[in-house]
Write a protein that holds these residues in place. Structure first.
Motif, mmCIF file in Angstrom:
data_model
loop_
_atom_site.group_PDB
_atom_site.id
_atom_site.type_symbol
_atom_site.label_atom_id
_atom_site.label_comp_id
_atom_site.label_asym_id
_atom_site.label_seq_id
_atom_site.Cartn_x
_atom_site.Cartn_y
_atom_site.Cartn_z
ATOM 1 N N VAL A 115 0.813 -1.223 0.000
ATOM 2 C CA VAL A 115 0.000 0.000 0.000
ATOM 3 C C VAL A 115 0.843 1.269 0.000
ATOM 4 N N ILE A 116 1.948 1.270 0.740
ATOM 5 C CA ILE A 116 2.819 2.447 0.779
ATOM 6 C C ILE A 116 3.708 2.439 -0.467
ATOM 7 N N ASP A 117 3.475 3.382 -1.346
ATOM 8 C CA ASP A 117 4.178 3.414 -2.629
ATOM 9 C C ASP A 117 5.672 3.687 -2.470
ATOM 10 N N ASN A 118 6.467 3.085 -3.351
ATOM 11 C CA ASN A 118 7.908 3.383 -3.380
ATOM 12 C C ASN A 118 8.157 4.856 -3.692
ATOM 13 N N GLU A 119 7.244 5.470 -4.412
ATOM 14 C CA GLU A 119 7.410 6.865 -4.822
ATOM 15 C C GLU A 119 7.611 7.811 -3.637
ATOM 16 N N PHE A 120 7.062 7.440 -2.482
ATOM 17 C CA PHE A 120 7.244 8.298 -1.303
ATOM 18 C C PHE A 120 8.728 8.520 -1.006
ATOM 19 N N MET A 121 9.550 7.497 -1.231
ATOM 20 C CA MET A 121 10.973 7.605 -0.929
ATOM 21 C C MET A 121 11.736 8.404 -1.983
ATOM 22 N N PHE A 122 11.147 8.579 -3.175
ATOM 23 C CA PHE A 122 11.858 9.209 -4.284
ATOM 24 C C PHE A 122 11.325 10.590 -4.637
ATOM 25 N N TYR A 123 10.203 10.976 -4.050
ATOM 26 C CA TYR A 123 9.542 12.207 -4.450
ATOM 27 C C TYR A 123 10.387 13.450 -4.167
ATOM 28 N N ALA A 124 11.111 13.469 -3.072
ATOM 29 C CA ALA A 124 11.862 14.674 -2.682
ATOM 30 C C ALA A 124 13.053 14.947 -3.608
ATOM 31 N N LEU A 125 13.797 13.895 -3.966
ATOM 32 C CA LEU A 125 15.068 14.087 -4.685
ATOM 33 C C LEU A 125 15.082 13.499 -6.092
ATOM 34 N N GLU A 126 14.058 12.761 -6.445
ATOM 35 C CA GLU A 126 13.958 12.176 -7.784
ATOM 36 C C GLU A 126 15.217 11.365 -8.132
ATOM 37 N N LYS A 128 18.253 11.928 -7.794
ATOM 38 C CA LYS A 128 19.383 12.077 -6.854
ATOM 39 C C LYS A 128 19.186 11.231 -5.601
ATOM 40 N N THR A 129 18.097 10.501 -5.535
ATOM 41 C CA THR A 129 17.757 9.756 -4.323
ATOM 42 C C THR A 129 18.799 8.697 -3.990
ATOM 43 N N GLY A 130 19.227 7.923 -4.989
ATOM 44 C CA GLY A 130 20.172 6.840 -4.741
ATOM 45 C C GLY A 130 21.460 7.327 -4.098
ATOM 46 N N ARG A 131 22.036 8.383 -4.663
ATOM 47 C CA ARG A 131 23.294 8.915 -4.125
ATOM 48 C C ARG A 131 23.097 9.433 -2.706
ATOM 49 N N PHE A 132 21.959 10.104 -2.454
ATOM 50 C CA PHE A 132 21.677 10.648 -1.121
ATOM 51 C C PHE A 132 21.561 9.525 -0.091
ATOM 52 N N ILE A 133 20.851 8.448 -0.447
ATOM 53 C CA ILE A 133 20.696 7.333 0.482
ATOM 54 C C ILE A 133 22.040 6.666 0.755
ATOM 55 N N LYS A 134 22.841 6.497 -0.294
ATOM 56 C CA LYS A 134 24.149 5.861 -0.121
ATOM 57 C C LYS A 134 25.032 6.653 0.825
ATOM 58 N N ASN A 135 24.960 7.973 0.759
ATOM 59 C CA ASN A 135 25.806 8.827 1.599
ATOM 60 C C ASN A 135 25.261 9.021 3.003
ATOM 61 N N ASN A 136 23.942 8.935 3.164
ATOM 62 C CA ASN A 136 23.345 9.279 4.451
ATOM 63 C C ASN A 136 22.669 8.113 5.177
ATOM 64 N N PRO A 138 23.198 4.407 4.458
ATOM 65 C CA PRO A 138 23.733 3.238 3.741
ATOM 66 C C PRO A 138 23.095 1.918 4.167
ATOM 67 N N GLU A 139 22.497 1.883 5.366
ATOM 68 C CA GLU A 139 21.903 0.638 5.857
ATOM 69 C C GLU A 139 20.701 0.186 5.014
ATOM 70 N N ILE A 140 20.094 1.109 4.278
ATOM 71 C CA ILE A 140 18.959 0.707 3.436
ATOM 72 C C ILE A 140 19.288 0.812 1.944
ATOM 73 N N TYR A 141 20.501 1.228 1.620
ATOM 74 C CA TYR A 141 20.859 1.470 0.218
ATOM 75 C C TYR A 141 20.731 0.205 -0.632
ATOM 76 N N ASP A 142 21.332 -0.905 -0.186
ATOM 77 C CA ASP A 142 21.325 -2.130 -0.985
ATOM 78 C C ASP A 142 19.920 -2.673 -1.173
ATOM 79 N N ASP A 143 19.083 -2.524 -0.155
ATOM 80 C CA ASP A 143 17.729 -3.069 -0.235
ATOM 81 C C ASP A 143 16.898 -2.376 -1.319
ATOM 82 N N LEU A 144 17.272 -1.146 -1.666
ATOM 83 C CA LEU A 144 16.534 -0.376 -2.664
ATOM 84 C C LEU A 144 17.242 -0.347 -4.019
ATOM 85 N N GLN A 145 18.269 -1.161 -4.151
ATOM 86 C CA GLN A 145 19.134 -1.123 -5.327
ATOM 87 C C GLN A 145 18.357 -1.191 -6.640
ATOM 88 N N GLU A 146 17.348 -2.030 -6.708
ATOM 89 C CA GLU A 146 16.618 -2.230 -7.969
ATOM 90 C C GLU A 146 15.652 -1.095 -8.280
#
Length: 378
Positions: A115-126, A128-136, A138-146
């Protein structure tokens, strides 16, 4: 009563809305877990929906953390509208530091993951989200890799946001009438809930879906007489034995609820005649559930003649299906037999119950033995 101004003025009041697990006894005698503050938070979220301001960001975030706890701790099954509304309000601030909160909300229980869309995690940075998560984070970075490449398109995210925003208008006058019914029902405002349901009923074209929705809504409101009228209409339009049996079973249930013994007894007669007309019901749940419902009426009937007659009809069909009934159904039948001093049937039912209990314990025994064995050596 408007509560939002109070919480805006005094942050110390926020703690009153903290996740607060408790239990209550259901009508069936089971302990049910719930969050004592969930409804108060939801009422405040609705106020925020209609009057969200920049100063409310911290308040919305706090409410979100508490709703996530509510879903994580198992006090709620499924996903509440509060969690989705809360996610929507928080996402509107476009703060990338909230990405882990959206991640936690999505993983708060099984249903939330859908029910909770993935888009919620990407809406702020579009993109640039991946790089931001990796830098800030990292504990959830790999889980969102795809997901990084899938949700990097700004236009797609804006289209998603526009669609989501349409579900949460800025004023109550623009809300869907059925949404207002559901909200007020949840918040225990029953008179308002009825008002909005009737308004929805008047403005919605007749259809099968509408009839089913009304049945469900009137059941929630405990307006059982209205449910009975809808079931009578459905029965008149039914064109198969399956549909008729389903309607009769539901009618019997609501006649029991409204203590209409005579109508319930007549319905049992109709069920008896329908079951004579076809045999496919013997291999599926509808037939067995219908027999159980007749036994229930027999047990609860305030008229001895109706009760015994219903028992005999149910017992006749129970024999036809070789006593293949659930433990609860057999137990209800036994209680009814004892109520009317039907000794022969009671003895048979008691033996059946003992056999079911024995089979259950036997099935569990090897597992229990294996667990004890493993604990001894590992």
């Amino acid at each position: 009563m408007q509560q939002l101004p109070l919480y805006r003025r005094d942050k110390t009041l926020w703690q009153q809305l903290a996740y607060s697990p408790s239990t209550f006894m259901s009508d069936d005698g089971y302990d049910v877990s719930y969050d004592k503050q969930a409804k108060a938070r939801y009422a405040l979220l609705i106020e925020l929906q209609y009057d969200l301001q920049a100063q409310d960001e911290a308040l919305v975030r706090y409410l979100f953390t508490q709703d996530i706890l509510n879903h994580q701790e198992g006090s709620i099954w499924g996903v509440s509208d509060a969690l989705v509304l809360n996610a929507y309000l928080l996402a509107s601030f476009k703060n990338p530091d909230d990405i882990p909160l959206f991640y936690n909300a999505k993983h708060s229980n099984f249903d939330a993951s859908f029910v909770i869309d993935n888009e919620f995690m990407f809406y702020a940075l579009e993109d640039k989200t991946g790089r931001f998560i990796k830098n800030n984070f990292p504990e959830i970075y790999d889980d969102l890799q795809e997901l990084y490449s899938q949700y990097s398109c700004a236009s797609a995210l804006e289209e998603w946001w526009t669609q989501l925003s349409s579900n949460y208008p800025k004023q109550e006058a623009d809300e869907h009438l059925y949404t207002l019914y559901q909200r007020h029902l949840y918040l225990d405002n029953y008179e308002l809930a009825k008002k909005y349901l009737e308004a929805w009923n008047e403005t919605t074209p007749d259809s099968v879906n509408k009839q089913n929705t009304l049945k469900h809504a009137y059941t929630e409101l405990k307006e059982y007489l209205k449910v009975i009228e809808l079931l009578k209409e459905e029965l008149a339009a039914s064109d198969s034995h399956w549909d008729s049996i389903s309607c009769y079973r539901d009618l019997l249930d609501f006649y029991i609820k409204t203590e209409q013994s005579e109508n319930a007894s007549k319905t049992v007669d109709c069920i008896d005649k329908e079951l004579e007309e076809f045999s496919d019901w013997k291999n599926v749940g509808l037939g067995r559930m219908t027999i159980e419902k007749i036994f229930e009426f027999s047990l609860l009937a305030d008229n001895t003649a109706f009760g015994i007659k219903a028992f005999n009809i149910a017992y006749k069909w129970l024999r036809k299906i070789k006593y293949d009934l659930s433990y609860v159904g057999l137990d209800t039948a036994l209680k009814a037999a004892n109520k009317y001093h039907l000794t022969i049937q009671a003895n048979k039912l008691e033996k059946l119950l003992m056999a079911v209990q024995y089979r259950t314990e036997k099935d569990l025994m090897p597992k229990s033995w294996l667990k004890l064995f493993l604990r001894r050596f590992f």
